[in-house]
Design an enzyme around this catalytic site. Structure first.
Site, PDB file in Angstrom:
ATOM      1  N   GLY A  47      41.755  36.204  -2.137  1.00  0.00           N
ATOM      2  CA  GLY A  47      40.295  36.218  -2.049  1.00  0.00           C
ATOM      3  C   GLY A  47      39.756  37.646  -2.094  1.00  0.00           C
ATOM      4  O   GLY A  47      40.270  38.515  -1.388  1.00  0.00           O
ATOM      5  N   ILE A  72      45.207  34.315   7.958  1.00  0.00           N
ATOM      6  CA  ILE A  72      45.244  35.714   7.522  1.00  0.00           C
ATOM      7  C   ILE A  72      43.850  36.319   7.726  1.00  0.00           C
ATOM      8  O   ILE A  72      43.711  37.485   8.067  1.00  0.00           O
ATOM      9  CB  ILE A  72      45.646  35.818   6.020  1.00  0.00           C
ATOM     10  CG1 ILE A  72      46.924  35.001   5.736  1.00  0.00           C
ATOM     11  CG2 ILE A  72      45.800  37.271   5.578  1.00  0.00           C
ATOM     12  CD1 ILE A  72      48.153  35.411   6.492  1.00  0.00           C
ATOM     13  N   GLY A  73      42.842  35.484   7.492  1.00  0.00           N
ATOM     14  CA  GLY A  73      41.467  35.966   7.671  1.00  0.00           C
ATOM     15  C   GLY A  73      40.946  36.718   6.464  1.00  0.00           C
ATOM     16  O   GLY A  73      40.092  37.603   6.597  1.00  0.00           O
ATOM     17  N   CYS A 131      37.794  28.600   3.076  1.00  0.00           N
ATOM     18  CA  CYS A 131      38.781  29.174   3.996  1.00  0.00           C
ATOM     19  C   CYS A 131      38.526  28.613   5.395  1.00  0.00           C
ATOM     20  O   CYS A 131      37.431  28.780   5.940  1.00  0.00           O
ATOM     21  CB  CYS A 131      38.675  30.694   4.017  1.00  0.00           C
ATOM     22  SG  CYS A 131      39.786  31.418   5.231  1.00  0.00           S
ATOM     23  N   ASN A 193      41.812  23.564  -0.671  1.00  0.00           N
ATOM     24  CA  ASN A 193      42.305  24.609   0.220  1.00  0.00           C
ATOM     25  C   ASN A 193      43.111  23.952   1.359  1.00  0.00           C
ATOM     26  O   ASN A 193      43.373  22.748   1.334  1.00  0.00           O
ATOM     27  CB  ASN A 193      41.131  25.414   0.774  1.00  0.00           C
ATOM     28  CG  ASN A 193      41.499  26.875   1.023  1.00  0.00           C
ATOM     29  OD1 ASN A 193      42.554  27.151   1.599  1.00  0.00           O
ATOM     30  ND2 ASN A 193      40.644  27.786   0.615  1.00  0.00           N
ATOM     31  N   GLU A 426      40.072   1.991 -34.229  1.00  0.00           N
ATOM     32  CA  GLU A 426      38.918   1.879 -35.137  1.00  0.00           C
ATOM     33  C   GLU A 426      37.771   2.663 -34.528  1.00  0.00           C
ATOM     34  O   GLU A 426      37.688   2.822 -33.300  1.00  0.00           O
ATOM     35  CB  GLU A 426      38.566   0.383 -35.280  1.00  0.00           C
ATOM     36  CG  GLU A 426      37.299   0.039 -36.007  1.00  0.00           C
ATOM     37  CD  GLU A 426      37.297   0.401 -37.501  1.00  0.00           C
ATOM     38  OE1 GLU A 426      37.344   1.604 -37.775  1.00  0.00           O
ATOM     39  OE2 GLU A 426      37.217  -0.512 -38.343  1.00  0.00           O
ATOM     40  N   GLY A 433      36.361  -7.103 -38.916  1.00  0.00           N
ATOM     41  CA  GLY A 433      37.036  -7.458 -40.162  1.00  0.00           C
ATOM     42  C   GLY A 433      38.011  -6.368 -40.629  1.00  0.00           C
ATOM     43  O   GLY A 433      39.167  -6.669 -40.956  1.00  0.00           O
TER      44      GLY A 433
HETATM   45  C1  LIG Z   1      49.095  32.698   3.635  1.00  0.00           C
HETATM   46  C2  LIG Z   1      48.078  31.990   2.817  1.00  0.00           C
HETATM   47  C3  LIG Z   1      46.967  32.689   2.338  1.00  0.00           C
HETATM   48  C4  LIG Z   1      46.008  32.040   1.582  1.00  0.00           C
HETATM   49  N1  LIG Z   1      44.920  32.728   1.119  1.00  0.00           N
HETATM   50  C5  LIG Z   1      43.995  32.123   0.342  1.00  0.00           C
HETATM   51  C6  LIG Z   1      42.869  32.831  -0.164  1.00  0.00           C
HETATM   52  O1  LIG Z   1      42.697  34.027   0.024  1.00  0.00           O
HETATM   53  N2  LIG Z   1      41.959  32.134  -0.902  1.00  0.00           N
HETATM   54  C7  LIG Z   1      42.115  30.799  -1.161  1.00  0.00           C
HETATM   55  O2  LIG Z   1      41.260  30.210  -1.830  1.00  0.00           O
HETATM   56  N3  LIG Z   1      43.173  30.120  -0.710  1.00  0.00           N
HETATM   57  C8  LIG Z   1      44.123  30.738   0.045  1.00  0.00           C
HETATM   58  N4  LIG Z   1      45.203  30.034   0.507  1.00  0.00           N
HETATM   59  C9  LIG Z   1      45.347  28.613   0.152  1.00  0.00           C
HETATM   60  C10 LIG Z   1      46.327  28.443  -1.009  1.00  0.00           C
HETATM   61  O3  LIG Z   1      45.842  29.072  -2.170  1.00  0.00           O
HETATM   62  C11 LIG Z   1      46.596  26.964  -1.312  1.00  0.00           C
HETATM   63  O4  LIG Z   1      45.413  26.352  -1.799  1.00  0.00           O
HETATM   64  C12 LIG Z   1      47.066  26.194  -0.081  1.00  0.00           C
HETATM   65  O5  LIG Z   1      47.989  26.965   0.630  1.00  0.00           O
HETATM   66  C13 LIG Z   1      47.720  24.851  -0.422  1.00  0.00           C
HETATM   67  O6  LIG Z   1      48.806  25.007  -1.283  1.00  0.00           O
HETATM   68  P1  LIG Z   1      50.357  25.105  -0.818  1.00  0.00           P
HETATM   69  O7  LIG Z   1      50.599  23.941   0.083  1.00  0.00           O
HETATM   70  O8  LIG Z   1      51.112  25.059  -2.094  1.00  0.00           O
HETATM   71  O9  LIG Z   1      50.488  26.410  -0.117  1.00  0.00           O
HETATM   72  C14 LIG Z   1      46.172  30.668   1.277  1.00  0.00           C
HETATM   73  C15 LIG Z   1      47.292  29.986   1.736  1.00  0.00           C
HETATM   74  C16 LIG Z   1      48.241  30.620   2.491  1.00  0.00           C
HETATM   75  C17 LIG Z   1      49.446  29.848   2.971  1.00  0.00           C
HETATM   76  O1  LIG Z   2      34.157  -4.400 -37.951  1.00  0.00           O
HETATM   77  P1  LIG Z   2      33.737  -4.354 -39.390  1.00  0.00           P
HETATM   78  O2  LIG Z   2      32.753  -5.432 -39.741  1.00  0.00           O
HETATM   79  O3  LIG Z   2      34.905  -4.287 -40.315  1.00  0.00           O
HETATM   80  O4  LIG Z   2      32.923  -3.014 -39.597  1.00  0.00           O
HETATM   81  C1  LIG Z   2      33.398  -1.794 -39.094  1.00  0.00           C
HETATM   82  C2  LIG Z   2      33.806  -0.858 -40.182  1.00  0.00           C
HETATM   83  O5  LIG Z   2      32.660  -0.451 -40.885  1.00  0.00           O
HETATM   84  C3  LIG Z   2      32.480   0.937 -40.791  1.00  0.00           C
HETATM   85  O6  LIG Z   2      32.993   1.561 -41.873  1.00  0.00           O
HETATM   86  P2  LIG Z   2      32.038   1.994 -43.050  1.00  0.00           P
HETATM   87  O7  LIG Z   2      31.462   0.780 -43.725  1.00  0.00           O
HETATM   88  O8  LIG Z   2      31.045   2.930 -42.546  1.00  0.00           O
HETATM   89  O9  LIG Z   2      33.013   2.638 -44.098  1.00  0.00           O
HETATM   90  P3  LIG Z   2      33.767   4.044 -44.128  1.00  0.00           P
HETATM   91  O10 LIG Z   2      34.458   4.270 -42.846  1.00  0.00           O
HETATM   92  O11 LIG Z   2      34.738   3.829 -45.241  1.00  0.00           O
HETATM   93  O12 LIG Z   2      32.755   5.088 -44.430  1.00  0.00           O
HETATM   94  C4  LIG Z   2      33.265   1.330 -39.563  1.00  0.00           C
HETATM   95  O13 LIG Z   2      33.641   2.691 -39.607  1.00  0.00           O
HETATM   96  C5  LIG Z   2      34.414   0.377 -39.560  1.00  0.00           C
HETATM   97  O14 LIG Z   2      35.510   0.842 -40.284  1.00  0.00           O
HETATM   98  O1  LIG Z   3      43.003  34.420   4.210  1.00  0.00           O
HETATM   99  C1  LIG Z   3      43.288  33.353   4.771  1.00  0.00           C
HETATM  100  O2  LIG Z   3      43.645  33.275   5.914  1.00  0.00           O
HETATM  101  C2  LIG Z   3      43.145  32.067   4.031  1.00  0.00           C
HETATM  102  C3  LIG Z   3      42.160  31.877   3.126  1.00  0.00           C
HETATM  103  C4  LIG Z   3      42.029  30.615   2.554  1.00  0.00           C
HETATM  104  O3  LIG Z   3      41.153  30.352   1.735  1.00  0.00           O
HETATM  105  N1  LIG Z   3      42.873  29.643   2.901  1.00  0.00           N
HETATM  106  C5  LIG Z   3      43.847  29.858   3.787  1.00  0.00           C
HETATM  107  O4  LIG Z   3      44.592  28.938   4.112  1.00  0.00           O
HETATM  108  N2  LIG Z   3      43.968  31.075   4.361  1.00  0.00           N
END
Ligand SMILES: Cc1cc2nc3c(=O)[nH]c(=O)nc-3n(C[C@H](O)[C@H](O)[C@H](O)COP(=O)(O)O)c2cc1C
Ligand SMILES: O=P(O)(O)OC[C@H]1O[C@H](OP(=O)(O)OP(=O)(O)O)[C@H](O)[C@@H]1O
Ligand SMILES: O=C(O)c1cc(=O)[nH]c(=O)[nH]1
Length: 503
Positions: A47, A72-73, A131, A193, A426, A433
């Protein structure tokens, strides 16, 4: 460096999903020789505050069953010293740096983020509002959704760095806090998240830690944080770094399947400094054993798609399609020959890789249990969708069917082996038809349909195929035979936007 574990974490592309947790890896430099900062997906710093903080007085760490309690914050050298002395060295290692930020006021958070962006080299900030062991600048900001959101808004206004919010598991309602942060523009979350905890030194009759309350970390908290990961994923759909008690590849997979896209290793590094590298090896083994092309499809696999996203798409689908220009109003002859006053131009969605990827992810989640060996879609939209869906499902082949003389067929040497498991995809279903013709072409070639999916179903519930079928968006638009079409009666000119020739 092998790329097989690469993953997208919102705007960040990580070389792998392992992240060194804040506060457990210093500033990334202390473990050199054991874990190089560029071996992991990212290093999260301790982040950082505006001024240096000294953190809490020792003791600051105590062991606990299956864990540790720390206070982590938030000891840290302050942002300026970090930028001047530590950041350049850390950046020079090639590490992806995520800076964990803390403050006592929202202005402090914003100022730290501003200085970090100005310094360059930082990929993203992780706002530590959680978060548990400090009175100020931590969990207080997670005490209310409004306060948490105000920190996000302040940081957003002060810097363009992607913002991940590290949630407090025990403060307020973490889901409410997450939703408020999402609304204020957070790109994602770290869940979570440490848990506020108390250990007592019974010999001294005192709290074991000077700060009294510390944060519980380690395996003890893992199931709690896995559950919270699933809740936050479901509620927001945003990218998540899972954190809490990860010791092994199995633990990391739990987080991924609960919805995380990256996984932090913290306390384990304290008792096994190379734990992160061992976990990576374990993940590589798993990917190879399961034949996955990437880790993408594991995300949320065990708990389903995010409710909000699904609800959003479902609830606001028509508005969304309108906004993207995908929903056209007019007079159309559809692929089926039916007439309608709406046409979905799917390429307004598919022409954007990000949108296509996101929509297909929902399809992948909906269909992973079907275990296909091939993905097949009807041209044209199905070409792209089949490819992307196969990629996300880790399936090695994708191809498309197309019309030959009006009939869906396999061309270009595309083939299926006897009994091969095929998932159909189709873009838009109107009658279904095109999809059913594709199913027949695949079955005729020997394939076995294990299911089908579509982005949009406008069949009004009428499409009910004889195999598992999933759709993302249901729309209820009318269609008419030519004879019954009111737009034809009014003489409105008709458009034929698709590529199929009728008549
Ligand atoms: C240590 C840690 C830090 C993370 N920091 C972020 C972050 O900064 N921003 C964020 O959107 N998600 C953060 N996440 C969330 C992860 O991107 C992820 O969405 C979440 O952990 C779930 O996936 P996982 O189970 O595969 O870890 C963090 C996750 C962990 C474990
Ligand atoms: O269910 P139906 O009664 O058979 O009609 C449907 C058919 O008609 C239309 O073709 P179109 O006459 O526009 O000919 P084209 O695709 O050769 O241009 C459409 O694209 C289908 O192929
Ligand atoms: O920085 C984090 O602590 C953190 C951010 C976040 O979006 N998700 C998470 O699990 N940790």
């Amino acid at each position: 460096m092998r790329d097989d574990l690469a993953i997208q974490l919102g705007p960040l592309r990580l070389r792998n999903p392992l992240v060194m947790a804040s506060g457990t890896f210093g500033f990334g430099l202390d473990y050199r020789g054991l874990v190089e900062p560029d071996q992991v997906g990212a290093v999260v710093t301790k982040g950082l505050s505006l001024q240096p903080w000294v953190g809490h007085a020792p003791p600051r760490l105590v062991e606990s069953p299956c864990g540790a309690i720390n206070a982590i914050g938030l000891e840290n050298p302050g942002v300026d010293l970090f930028v001047e002395r530590l950041l350049p060295e850390l950046v020079a290692t090639g590490a992806t740096v995520i800076a964990n930020v803390v403050g006592k006021t929202q202005e402090e958070y914003a100022e730290v983020a501003r200085r970090l962006e100005a310094a360059g080299g930082v990929a993203a900030v992780e706002l530590n509002i959680s978060c548990p062991n400090v009175k100020e600048g931590g969990v207080a900001f997670a005490a209310s959704p409004v306060m948490a959101a105000s920190v996000v808004r302040a940081v957003r206004a002060a810097s363009r760095l992607p913002v991940f919010v590290k949630l407090a598991p025990m403060a307020a309602d973490p889901v409410e806090v997450a939703l408020a942060c999402a609304a204020a523009g957070a790109d994602g979350f770290t869940v979570a998240n440490t848990y506020p905890a108390l250990s007592i030194d019974v010999e001294r009759g005192q709290p074991a830690l000077t700060a009294e309350v510390g944060g519980l970390s380690g395996p003890a908290i893992r199931p709690l944080s896995v559950r919270l990961t699933a809740r936050i994923w479901r509620a927001t759909g945003l990218p998540i770094i899972g954190s809490g008690g990860v010791e092994t590849a199995r633990d990391a997979l739990e987080y991924l399947m609960a919805g995380a896209r990256a996984v932090a290793v913290g306390t384990a590094t304290f008792y096994r400094p190379t734990a992160a590298l061992e976990i990576l090896e374990g993940l590589r083994d798993y990917v190879a054993r399961q034949g996955l092309a990437s880790l993408e499809t594991l995300v949320g696999r065990a708990v389903g798609p995010p409710e909000e996203t699904a609800a959003d798409i479902e609830g606001q689908a028509a508005a969304y399609l309108e906004r993207t220009g995908a929903l056209l109003h007019g007079h159309f002859r559809l692929s089926s020959g039916l007439h309608s006053d709406r046409y979905v131009e799917k390429f307004r969605l598919l022409e954007r890789p990000r949108v296509a990827e996101a929509l297909v992810r929902l399809l992948a989640i909906a269909c992973w249990d079907l275990r296909p060996e091939v993905v097949v879609g009807p041209a044209t939209g199905g070409i792209l969708l089949a490819y992307e869906l196969a990629r996300q499902l880790g399936v090695s082949r994708a191809f498309f069917t197309e019309r030959v003389g009006g009939r869906m067929a396999l061309r270009r040497g595309f083939s299926v082996a006897a009994g091969e498991a095929v998932l159909l995809v189709e873009d838009v279903i109107t009658t279904g038809g095109s999809l059913m013709e594709t199913a027949q072409a695949v079955q005729a070639a020997g394939g076995r349909i294990v299911g089908a999916c579509s982005l949009i179903d406008r069949s009004g519930g009428r499409f009910r195929p004889p195999f598992p079928y999933r759709t993302l968006i249901r729309l209820d638009f009318e269609t008419w035979d030519q004879a019954a079409c009111p737009l034809c009666w009014q003489g409105v000119p008709i458009a034929e936007p698709g590529s199929r020739r009728i008549g």
